[in-house]
Structure formats: structure tokens, C-alpha cells
Write an enzyme that holds these catalytic residues in place. Structure first.
Site, PDB file in Angstrom:
ATOM      1  N   ASP A  46      32.483  43.763  38.768  1.00  0.00           N
ATOM      2  CA  ASP A  46      33.665  43.209  39.448  1.00  0.00           C
ATOM      3  C   ASP A  46      34.804  44.229  39.390  1.00  0.00           C
ATOM      4  O   ASP A  46      35.300  44.555  38.309  1.00  0.00           O
ATOM      5  CB  ASP A  46      34.109  41.911  38.766  1.00  0.00           C
ATOM      6  N   TYR A  51      43.030  47.900  40.073  1.00  0.00           N
ATOM      7  CA  TYR A  51      42.726  48.250  38.678  1.00  0.00           C
ATOM      8  C   TYR A  51      42.843  49.761  38.422  1.00  0.00           C
ATOM      9  O   TYR A  51      42.823  50.200  37.271  1.00  0.00           O
ATOM     10  CB  TYR A  51      41.325  47.753  38.267  1.00  0.00           C
ATOM     11  N   LYS A  76      38.375  44.109  45.639  1.00  0.00           N
ATOM     12  CA  LYS A  76      39.407  43.194  46.144  1.00  0.00           C
ATOM     13  C   LYS A  76      40.512  43.949  46.881  1.00  0.00           C
ATOM     14  O   LYS A  76      40.924  45.041  46.447  1.00  0.00           O
ATOM     15  CB  LYS A  76      40.041  42.410  44.975  1.00  0.00           C
ATOM     16  N   HIS A 107      42.707  39.526  47.007  1.00  0.00           N
ATOM     17  CA  HIS A 107      42.990  39.412  45.572  1.00  0.00           C
ATOM     18  C   HIS A 107      43.946  38.241  45.257  1.00  0.00           C
ATOM     19  O   HIS A 107      43.732  37.494  44.302  1.00  0.00           O
ATOM     20  CB  HIS A 107      43.573  40.750  45.076  1.00  0.00           C
TER      21      HIS A 107
HETATM   22  N1  LIG Z   1      40.911  38.029  40.556  1.00  0.00           N
HETATM   23  C1  LIG Z   1      41.829  38.147  39.616  1.00  0.00           C
HETATM   24  O1  LIG Z   1      43.036  37.970  39.855  1.00  0.00           O
HETATM   25  C2  LIG Z   1      41.424  38.476  38.242  1.00  0.00           C
HETATM   26  C3  LIG Z   1      40.167  38.995  38.015  1.00  0.00           C
HETATM   27  N2  LIG Z   1      39.752  39.313  36.751  1.00  0.00           N
HETATM   28  C4  LIG Z   1      38.371  39.840  36.592  1.00  0.00           C
HETATM   29  O2  LIG Z   1      37.721  39.127  35.536  1.00  0.00           O
HETATM   30  C5  LIG Z   1      37.386  40.038  34.499  1.00  0.00           C
HETATM   31  C6  LIG Z   1      37.444  39.357  33.138  1.00  0.00           C
HETATM   32  O3  LIG Z   1      38.727  38.898  32.831  1.00  0.00           O
HETATM   33  P1  LIG Z   1      39.663  39.571  31.724  1.00  0.00           P
HETATM   34  O4  LIG Z   1      41.038  39.093  31.982  1.00  0.00           O
HETATM   35  O5  LIG Z   1      39.401  41.005  31.701  1.00  0.00           O
HETATM   36  O6  LIG Z   1      39.251  38.879  30.374  1.00  0.00           O
HETATM   37  P2  LIG Z   1      37.968  38.456  29.533  1.00  0.00           P
HETATM   38  O7  LIG Z   1      38.093  36.983  29.354  1.00  0.00           O
HETATM   39  O8  LIG Z   1      36.723  39.013  30.076  1.00  0.00           O
HETATM   40  O9  LIG Z   1      38.321  39.121  28.129  1.00  0.00           O
HETATM   41  C7  LIG Z   1      38.381  40.495  27.966  1.00  0.00           C
HETATM   42  C8  LIG Z   1      38.947  40.772  26.581  1.00  0.00           C
HETATM   43  O10 LIG Z   1      38.083  40.235  25.579  1.00  0.00           O
HETATM   44  C9  LIG Z   1      37.565  41.259  24.749  1.00  0.00           C
HETATM   45  N3  LIG Z   1      36.156  40.916  24.509  1.00  0.00           N
HETATM   46  C10 LIG Z   1      35.109  41.064  25.354  1.00  0.00           C
HETATM   47  N4  LIG Z   1      33.972  40.576  24.811  1.00  0.00           N
HETATM   48  C11 LIG Z   1      34.306  40.106  23.597  1.00  0.00           C
HETATM   49  C12 LIG Z   1      33.552  39.492  22.558  1.00  0.00           C
HETATM   50  N5  LIG Z   1      32.251  39.272  22.673  1.00  0.00           N
HETATM   51  N6  LIG Z   1      34.215  39.137  21.417  1.00  0.00           N
HETATM   52  C13 LIG Z   1      35.546  39.351  21.294  1.00  0.00           C
HETATM   53  N7  LIG Z   1      36.313  39.931  22.250  1.00  0.00           N
HETATM   54  C14 LIG Z   1      35.690  40.297  23.397  1.00  0.00           C
HETATM   55  C15 LIG Z   1      37.746  42.547  25.527  1.00  0.00           C
HETATM   56  O11 LIG Z   1      37.941  43.640  24.645  1.00  0.00           O
HETATM   57  P3  LIG Z   1      37.171  45.068  24.755  1.00  0.00           P
HETATM   58  O12 LIG Z   1      37.109  45.454  26.189  1.00  0.00           O
HETATM   59  O13 LIG Z   1      38.061  45.938  23.961  1.00  0.00           O
HETATM   60  O14 LIG Z   1      35.837  44.869  24.122  1.00  0.00           O
HETATM   61  C16 LIG Z   1      39.038  42.249  26.294  1.00  0.00           C
HETATM   62  O15 LIG Z   1      40.158  42.431  25.446  1.00  0.00           O
HETATM   63  C17 LIG Z   1      38.392  41.169  34.674  1.00  0.00           C
HETATM   64  O16 LIG Z   1      38.049  42.316  33.956  1.00  0.00           O
HETATM   65  C18 LIG Z   1      38.380  41.312  36.181  1.00  0.00           C
HETATM   66  O17 LIG Z   1      37.223  41.988  36.606  1.00  0.00           O
HETATM   67  C19 LIG Z   1      40.586  39.075  35.674  1.00  0.00           C
HETATM   68  C20 LIG Z   1      41.849  38.592  35.839  1.00  0.00           C
HETATM   69  C21 LIG Z   1      42.395  38.252  37.135  1.00  0.00           C
HETATM   70  O1  LIG Z   2      42.786  40.928  38.642  1.00  0.00           O
HETATM   71  C1  LIG Z   2      43.667  40.957  37.814  1.00  0.00           C
HETATM   72  C2  LIG Z   2      44.958  40.332  38.003  1.00  0.00           C
HETATM   73  O2  LIG Z   2      44.983  39.576  39.188  1.00  0.00           O
HETATM   74  C3  LIG Z   2      46.019  41.368  38.059  1.00  0.00           C
HETATM   75  O3  LIG Z   2      45.705  42.305  39.046  1.00  0.00           O
HETATM   76  C4  LIG Z   2      47.341  40.739  38.365  1.00  0.00           C
HETATM   77  O4  LIG Z   2      47.589  39.733  37.416  1.00  0.00           O
HETATM   78  C5  LIG Z   2      48.429  41.761  38.340  1.00  0.00           C
HETATM   79  O5  LIG Z   2      48.493  42.347  37.079  1.00  0.00           O
HETATM   80  C6  LIG Z   2      49.754  41.117  38.693  1.00  0.00           C
HETATM   81  O6  LIG Z   2      50.673  41.269  37.895  1.00  0.00           O
HETATM   82  O7  LIG Z   2      49.825  40.530  39.758  1.00  0.00           O
END
Ligand SMILES: NC(=O)C1=CN([C@@H]2O[C@H](COP(=O)(O)OP(=O)(O)OC[C@H]3O[C@@H](n4cnc5c(N)ncnc54)[C@H](OP(=O)(O)O)[C@@H]3O)[C@@H](O)[C@H]2O)C=CC1
Ligand SMILES: O=C[C@H](O)[C@@H](O)[C@@H](O)[C@H](O)C(=O)O
Length: 309
Positions: A46, A51, A76, A107
Site C-alpha cells: 500500500d 508518502y 493514492k 486519498h
Molecule cells: N488512506 C489513508 O489516509 C491512510 C492510509 N494508511 C495506510 O495504512 C498503513 C498502516 O497504517 P499506519 O498508520 O502506518 O499504522 P499501523 O497500525 O500499521 O501501525 C504502524 C506502527 O506500529 C508499529 N508496529 C508494526 N507492527 C508491530 C507489532 N507487531 N508490534 C508492535 N508494533 C508494531 C510500527 O513500527 P515499526 O515500523 O517501527 O515496526 C509503526 O510504528 C499505512 O502505512 C498506510 O499504508 C495509514 C493512514 C492513513
Molecule cells: O495516508 C496517510 C494519511 O492520510 C496522511 O497522508 C495524512 O494524514 C496526512 O498526513 C495529512 O496530514 O493529511
């Protein structure tokens, strides 16, 4: 056993688990993507233009040696690009080093000023986000349909679209119904009502921040921990397996090899072990006082979501 793929409304199949890449630093993401594909078995990444790491994601994909045709890549459209969807897509394709995407999403449902004071996050003099108030999101969607019909993407969808926005601003004007809506969905923000609505429209939900994102409060949740210990799993496995068991495409992010691996195997293992009663219990956690949204950028306008602070 939860299925490993979900069928979209145009017949394209999407792997139920995908590796997230938001906030993965460019110097870490290539290794993370390579490891996930080559060593663990992920087949879905994803991504997003916003990003700032799509070049490095592409590098990881190439280094993995896994054929492009076996990988499902999502990206996105960023908010400053709504008036030039095809050009923005071309930029993403060039960054990733591929000639098509499997899925392209809008997005967020806003057009930010492309001629503002910042290329990604333009603001007005009072500090609020510089949204173009008269832009119609259906005009962005029409361009998404064009790139889909040209074959540059295998499916198109949206992200962060509420029922109101879909119902009023998109569905009455479409010839192609969005295949996907990517949303904040997790233990503390399960969005039951929106999920039922999406099901009724044949739109597949994708869960972002399934672990609760950075500094997650979910990892220490008592209900998830109790269910995890019952099956000798980690709480993170239960958080992910809970969503997979509900056929929600789930997108955990990590740049840590042990977590990249355990998130994948743990999610599938938990999804196969959780009973109907476990899932019902997890479904009730938010409504018993733990409801919490974690990703709430300061848009300054009403998105139409429940529980938006
Ligand atoms: N469309 C949108 O607006 C959005 C899309 N997204 C998408 O969704 C994905 C996932 O969401 P995201 O907000 O990144 O959060 P997640 O819920 O996937 O959490 C990620 C965090 O958790 C940590 N982590 C991962 N696995 C573990 C584990 N097994 N135990 C403990 N900690 C863990 C990671 O640390 P580390 O990497 O250091 O291991 C990181 O700090 C994003 O990366 C993106 O691709 C996210 C937000 C908004
Ligand atoms: O996908 C991840 C999130 O949507 C991120 O792109 C947004 O939350 C952005 O940081 C914002 O501030 O609008």
C-alpha cells in the site's frame, strides 16, 4: 479459515493483507518491502504519492525478484493533484518503476490548492488548509474513470470517504462504482455502520492503521490481550486477525523484519483461531467506552464521519 484474497466489484482479486508504507523512511522502506515480498510472502503493498517514498518502494519490489504480475500495488492520488489525475498517476508509475497499478485511490475527498504556498499541504493566511471550496469531487472521480478505462490501473477506489460523501457526491454521478474505500478501521474505530453501508454497495473496505498507528494504545488493550493469551498469540496478531476474520483488507505497516513477518503469519493464524464469540467481543470494545479515532488531519471541514473529533 479466512480467505487470502478478496474479490473486488470488477472481479479483480486483492490479497487480504498488504504492507503499509506511510512514515516508512525512504532509507528503510526498500529493505522492508524486499523482505516482506521475498522472505515472508506478502503480495500487496500500500503506497501513496504523499508518502514521499515511492521510488524506494519500487527499488524494494525490484530487488525482491518477485515478478510484478504477482504483486498487488496500490497508490493514492494526493489532494493537490485532483485537477490532473493522469499526470499524477504517471508520476507515481515512474516513481514505482511500473507501467500499471492494481488499484488507484483518491486519498482524501478534498482538492487542495495546487498553486498554494506548499506543494502538498498548502495553507491559507490564517493557517487553515487551503481547500478549493467549489471543486466537485465527482470531477476527480470522472478522471479516475478515464485512467481506469485506459487500462493504466486495474481498479479504482477512494479513501476517507464517508457514507454522506459517497451517497451525495459520488454514486449518483458514476459509471464505475468505487471498488474500495480505505478507512481508519481498528479495534477502537470499527465503523460498523459504514461497513454495512459499503457492503450494501459492493465496495470493499480496507483497514488502515489496523494496529493503531504510531504509539498505539491498542497494543495494550485488555480484551485483545486476554484473547491473545487464550490462543498463545500476541495482541498484535489478534488486532490484525480480527479484521481479516471480517474479510476486511488489512494494511499493517512495519519496517522491522520480525514484525513484518509476525504481522503476516500472526494475522492469518489469529483469523483462523478466533471464534464467533471472540469477534463479537472485539466488535463491542469500542462501544464499551474505548471509541477513538487516531488519524484526524486538521481539514477544518466536516467529512461526514461519526466520531470525528
Ligand atoms: N488512506 C489513508 O489516509 C491512510 C492510509 N494508511 C495506510 O495504512 C498503513 C498502516 O497504517 P499506519 O498508520 O502506518 O499504522 P499501523 O497500525 O500499521 O501501525 C504502524 C506502527 O506500529 C508499529 N508496529 C508494526 N507492527 C508491530 C507489532 N507487531 N508490534 C508492535 N508494533 C508494531 C510500527 O513500527 P515499526 O515500523 O517501527 O515496526 C509503526 O510504528 C499505512 O502505512 C498506510 O499504508 C495509514 C493512514 C492513513
Ligand atoms: O495516508 C496517510 C494519511 O492520510 C496522511 O497522508 C495524512 O494524514 C496526512 O498526513 C495529512 O496530514 O493529511
Amino acid at each position: 479459515m479466512a480467505s487470502l484474497k478478496v474479490k473486488l466489484n470488477n472481479g479483480v482479486e486483492i490479497p487480504i493483507l498488504g504492507l503499509g508504507t506511510w512514515q516508512s523512511k525512504p532509507n528503510e522502506v526498500a529493505t522492508a518491502v524486499e523482505y516482506a515480498l521475498k522472505e515472508v510472502g506478502y503480495r500487496h503493498i500500500d503506497c501513496a504519492w504523499a508518502y514521499g517514498n515511492e521510488k524506494e518502494v519500487g527499488e524494494g519490489i525490484r530487488k525482491s525478484g518477485v515478478p510484478r504480475s504477482e504483486i498487488f500495488i496500490t497508490s493514492k492520488l494526493w489532494c493537490t493533484h485532483h485537477s490532473r489525475v493522469e499526470a499524477a498517476l504517471e508520476e507515481t508509475l515512474a516513481n514505482l518503476g511500473t507501467d500499471y497499478l492494481d488499484l488507484y485511490l483518491i486519498h482524501w475527498p478534498f482538492h487542495l490548492n495546487p498553486n498554494g504556498n506548499h506543494p502538498s499541504f498548502p495553507t491559507r493566511p490564517d493557517g487553515t488548509r487551503d481547500i478549493l471550496p467549489d471543486w466537485k469531487i465527482k470531477d476527480t472521480w470522472a478522471q479516475m474513470e478515464t485512467v481506469y478505462k485506459k487500462g493504466k490501473v486495474r481498479a479504482i477506489g477512494v479513501s476517507n470517504f464517508s457514507e454522506r460523501v459517497l451517497e451525495q457526491d459520488i454514486l449518483p454521478h458514476t459509471t464505475v462504482v468505487p471498488a474500495v474505500n480505505q478507512l481508519e478501521i481498528h479495534l477502537y474505530n470499527p465503523q460498523h455502520k459504514l461497513l454495512s453501508y459499503l457492503k450494501s454497495k459492493g465496495i470493499v473496505p480496507q483497514a488502515y492503521s489496523p494496529l493503531g498507528s504510531t504509539n498505539s494504545p491498542l497494543l495494550s488493550d485488555e480484551t485483545a490481550a486476554a484473547i491473545a493469551s487464550k490462543y498463545d498469540l500476541q495482541p498484535s496478531d489478534v488486532l490484525l486477525g480480527y479484521l481479516v476474520a471480517k474479510d476486511i483488507v488489512t494494511l499493517p505497516k512495519s519496517v522491522t523484519p520480525t514484525r513484518i513477518a509476525s504481522n503476516y503469519t500472526g494475522a492469518l493464524s489469529a483469523a483462523s483461531k478466533l471464534s464467533k464469540e471472540d469477534v463479537e467481543k472485539l466488535d463491542g470494545v469500542a462501544t464499551s467506552g474505548k471509541q477513538k479515532r487516531l488519524i484526524t488531519p486538521p481539514w477544518g471541514v466536516d467529512l461526514g464521519f461519526e466520531n470525528w473529533p
